[in-house]
Scaffold this motif. Structure first.
Motif, PDB file in Angstrom:
ATOM      1  N   LEU A  88       0.834  -1.292  -0.302  1.00 42.16           N
ATOM      2  CA  LEU A  88       0.167   0.194   0.035  1.00 42.16           C
ATOM      3  C   LEU A  88       0.864   1.212  -0.101  1.00 42.16           C
ATOM      4  N   LEU A  89       1.844   1.257   0.858  1.00 45.68           N
ATOM      5  CA  LEU A  89       2.700   2.539   0.885  1.00 45.68           C
ATOM      6  C   LEU A  89       3.597   2.689  -0.278  1.00 45.68           C
ATOM      7  N   LEU A  90       3.969   1.516  -0.931  1.00 49.71           N
ATOM      8  CA  LEU A  90       4.908   1.640  -2.386  1.00 49.71           C
ATOM      9  C   LEU A  90       3.928   2.072  -3.388  1.00 49.71           C
ATOM     10  N   ALA A  91       2.663   1.376  -3.538  1.00 53.64           N
ATOM     11  CA  ALA A  91       1.694   1.800  -4.344  1.00 53.64           C
ATOM     12  C   ALA A  91       1.185   3.369  -4.170  1.00 53.64           C
ATOM     13  N   ALA A  92       1.051   3.966  -3.108  1.00 54.84           N
ATOM     14  CA  ALA A  92       0.701   5.125  -3.162  1.00 54.84           C
ATOM     15  C   ALA A  92       1.731   6.218  -3.642  1.00 54.84           C
ATOM     16  N   SER A  93       3.008   6.031  -3.252  1.00 54.27           N
ATOM     17  CA  SER A  93       4.031   6.605  -3.858  1.00 54.27           C
ATOM     18  C   SER A  93       4.409   6.639  -5.184  1.00 54.27           C
ATOM     19  N   ALA A  94       4.313   5.148  -5.778  1.00 58.66           N
ATOM     20  CA  ALA A  94       4.561   5.303  -7.135  1.00 58.66           C
ATOM     21  C   ALA A  94       3.489   5.931  -8.143  1.00 58.66           C
ATOM     22  N   VAL A  95       2.166   6.244  -7.650  1.00 60.35           N
ATOM     23  CA  VAL A  95       1.095   6.896  -8.156  1.00 60.35           C
ATOM     24  C   VAL A  95       1.606   8.460  -8.164  1.00 60.35           C
ATOM     25  N   VAL A  96       1.625   8.917  -6.736  1.00 58.64           N
ATOM     26  CA  VAL A  96       1.636  10.225  -6.346  1.00 58.64           C
ATOM     27  C   VAL A  96       2.837  11.095  -6.942  1.00 58.64           C
ATOM     28  N   GLU A  97       3.938  10.372  -6.595  1.00 60.57           N
ATOM     29  CA  GLU A  97       5.391  11.128  -6.899  1.00 60.57           C
ATOM     30  C   GLU A  97       5.344  11.388  -8.442  1.00 60.57           C
ATOM     31  N   PRO A  98       5.081  10.408  -9.305  1.00 62.38           N
ATOM     32  CA  PRO A  98       4.871  11.019 -10.718  1.00 62.38           C
ATOM     33  C   PRO A  98       3.870  12.081 -11.281  1.00 62.38           C
ATOM     34  N   VAL A  99       2.837  11.883 -10.529  1.00 63.21           N
ATOM     35  CA  VAL A  99       1.668  12.747 -10.771  1.00 63.21           C
ATOM     36  C   VAL A  99       2.336  14.357 -10.355  1.00 63.21           C
ATOM     37  N   LEU A 234       4.626  15.440   0.590  1.00 62.73           N
ATOM     38  CA  LEU A 234       5.670  15.905  -0.425  1.00 62.73           C
ATOM     39  C   LEU A 234       5.432  17.489  -0.624  1.00 62.73           C
ATOM     40  N   VAL A 235       4.175  18.199  -0.588  1.00 66.25           N
ATOM     41  CA  VAL A 235       3.742  19.246  -0.957  1.00 66.25           C
ATOM     42  C   VAL A 235       3.949  20.258   0.345  1.00 66.25           C
ATOM     43  N   LEU A 236       3.302  19.840   1.427  1.00 66.23           N
ATOM     44  CA  LEU A 236       3.257  20.813   2.540  1.00 66.23           C
ATOM     45  C   LEU A 236       4.287  20.470   3.612  1.00 66.23           C
ATOM     46  N   LEU A 237       5.216  19.388   3.395  1.00 60.45           N
ATOM     47  CA  LEU A 237       6.292  19.296   4.275  1.00 60.45           C
ATOM     48  C   LEU A 237       7.399  18.747   3.253  1.00 60.45           C
ATOM     49  N   PRO A 238       7.990  19.723   2.585  1.00 63.43           N
ATOM     50  CA  PRO A 238       9.075  19.293   1.609  1.00 63.43           C
ATOM     51  C   PRO A 238      10.450  19.433   2.145  1.00 63.43           C
ATOM     52  N   ALA A 239      10.403  19.484   3.533  1.00 63.44           N
ATOM     53  CA  ALA A 239      11.872  19.819   3.897  1.00 63.44           C
ATOM     54  C   ALA A 239      12.979  18.570   3.879  1.00 63.44           C
ATOM     55  N   ALA A 240      12.353  17.327   3.735  1.00 58.72           N
ATOM     56  CA  ALA A 240      13.276  16.256   3.695  1.00 58.72           C
ATOM     57  C   ALA A 240      12.634  15.075   2.710  1.00 58.72           C
ATOM     58  N   THR A 241      12.461  15.679   1.511  1.00 66.08           N
ATOM     59  CA  THR A 241      11.554  14.904   0.471  1.00 66.08           C
ATOM     60  C   THR A 241      12.768  13.953  -0.232  1.00 66.08           C
ATOM     61  N   ASP A 242      13.323  13.014   0.510  1.00 73.29           N
ATOM     62  CA  ASP A 242      13.891  11.968  -0.416  1.00 73.29           C
ATOM     63  C   ASP A 242      12.897  10.746  -0.573  1.00 73.29           C
ATOM     64  N   LEU A 243      13.513   9.748  -0.886  1.00 69.31           N
ATOM     65  CA  LEU A 243      12.537   8.655  -1.283  1.00 69.31           C
ATOM     66  C   LEU A 243      11.876   7.793  -0.311  1.00 69.31           C
ATOM     67  N   VAL A 244      12.344   7.778   0.771  1.00 70.90           N
ATOM     68  CA  VAL A 244      11.526   7.530   2.148  1.00 70.90           C
ATOM     69  C   VAL A 244      10.815   8.061   2.885  1.00 70.90           C
ATOM     70  N   TRP A 245      10.883   9.645   2.603  1.00 69.01           N
ATOM     71  CA  TRP A 245      10.114  10.636   3.372  1.00 69.01           C
ATOM     72  C   TRP A 245       8.487  10.292   3.394  1.00 69.01           C
ATOM     73  N   ALA A 246       7.831  10.230   2.206  1.00 67.37           N
ATOM     74  CA  ALA A 246       6.554  10.084   2.202  1.00 67.37           C
ATOM     75  C   ALA A 246       6.085   8.713   2.707  1.00 67.37           C
ATOM     76  N   VAL A 287      16.034   2.210   6.414  1.00 67.81           N
ATOM     77  CA  VAL A 287      16.152   2.966   5.147  1.00 67.81           C
ATOM     78  C   VAL A 287      16.416   4.632   5.406  1.00 67.81           C
ATOM     79  N   ARG A 288      15.590   4.950   6.520  1.00 66.02           N
ATOM     80  CA  ARG A 288      15.878   6.411   6.777  1.00 66.02           C
ATOM     81  C   ARG A 288      17.280   6.546   7.664  1.00 66.02           C
TER      82      ARG A 288
END
Length: 333
Positions: A88-99, A234-246, A287-288
């Motif tokens: 579920l976490l990976l699916a949400a990231s796979a959709v939202v980040e490219p969008v 990613l939008v409201l808390l962009p201070a540490a937006t690496d691949l594991v943040w969201a 990972v963090r």
């Protein structure tokens, strides 16, 4: 007198758990030896297909097959919940980040569009193909999530394995000399973050396992909530937006919700749920830490450190709380 072939079959059957061997070992040995001339049994070995079949049966019987003792049923339930939560976490990231990336690119003028398209052209057929695949293949997580919750297990396994493939490119590229691996620990942990859930899904959602079920909500509603949390991170808390943040932020919110739900309705959750989420939290925490390690001693914005350390602390505390709750849950049951 025991022949060498029979002894070899019994050695391979030791892969199976003890409860299964007590019930089926003699029957299985007789079946394997049926039709094999006794005079040739000392020169024969189990085939590769037979060993693979026994190994697969050993996994199924340890992960909640029909008639399994309670500890194996709990283990299977926990691994299934771990796989479903991670997917579920990976699916949400796979959709939202490219969008979000596409939205940013195509609303910032032609120069930004050309810069974006340059990532997929002019680097050679292999590199360009890999770049396109790294955008498209992760959508397999979304396929795996919905297929799993609609009991399409083969499609779910295929989607998860396909989605995990791009994580191997940095490792393969560095070995082939096509890329330079600057942060090997972080790349290895990212690969672990995607391959562990994919393999857990393949192993635990076998044909004898019960259908996948969410603790609460419908598949679409839960997926939408995960996408909203991912986008907000990613939008409201962009201070540490690496691949594991969201994904880590989504986990923190979901784990807190599970803890509240478990306090109010301790008997409604799946067995092993707390320990499964604790394992996922530990994986995200690793990972963090791997993401933070290369920046030690390097001047970085204070916002990045504060956000990353805050998330690290939250993951550590939640992992401990989930482990304690999971142990109490198992004891109560």
């Amino acid at each position: 007198m025991t022949t060498l072939l029979e002894a070899r079959y019994r050695t391979v059957l030791r892969l199976l758990p003890a409860y299964y061997r007590r019930e089926r070992e003699e029957e299985m040995v007789e079946t394997y030896l049926w039709g094999v001339d006794r005079d040739t049994q000392d020169q024969s070995r189990p085939t590769v297909g037979e060993v693979a079949s026994i190994a697969a049966l050993a996994v199924r019987s340890r992960l909640g097959a029909a008639g399994a003792p309670r500890r194996y049923a709990v283990l299977g339930s926990g691994v299934r919940l771990f796989a479903l939560s991670a997917v579920l976490l990976l699916a949400a990231s796979a959709v939202v980040e490219p969008v979000l990336r596409l939205t940013w690119t195509f609303t910032r003028g032609s120069a930004e569009r050309r810069l974006f398209l340059s990532d997929f052209t002019g680097h050679g057929i292999v590199t360009d193909t890999v770049a396109v695949a790294q955008w498209i293949l992760p959508l397999g997580w979304t396929v795996a999530y919905f297929a799993l919750l609609h009991d399409r297990r083969r499609l779910a396994r295929t989607g998860a394995l396909v989605a995990a493939l791009p994580s191997l490119w940095p490792l393969i590229g560095s070995l082939a000399g096509a890329t330079i691996l600057t942060e090997p620990a972080f790349v290895a942990m990212l690969a672990l973050l995607v391959w562990l859930p994919a393999l857990a899904l393949c192993a635990a959602h076998h044909r004898d396992a019960p259908p996948a079920r969410l603790p609460a909500g419908t598949p679409g509603l839960v997926f939408m909530a995960a996408c909203v949390l991912t986008g907000a991170s990613l939008v409201l808390l962009p201070a540490a937006t690496d691949l594991v943040w969201a994904p880590a932020n989504c986990f923190v919110v979901g784990a807190l919700g599970w803890l509240v739900w478990n306090v109010r309705r301790p008997d409604r959750g799946a067995p092993g749920g707390g320990l499964a989420l604790a394992a996922l939290g530990l994986l995200l925490l690793a990972v963090r830490v791997a993401a933070l390690y290369p920046w030690l001693g390097v001047p970085v914005p204070a916002g990045y450190w504060n956000s990353s350390l805050g998330q690290t602390s939250a993951l550590a505390l939640l992992t401990v709380a989930l482990a304690v709750a999971g142990r109490r849950e198992l004891a109560a049951r």
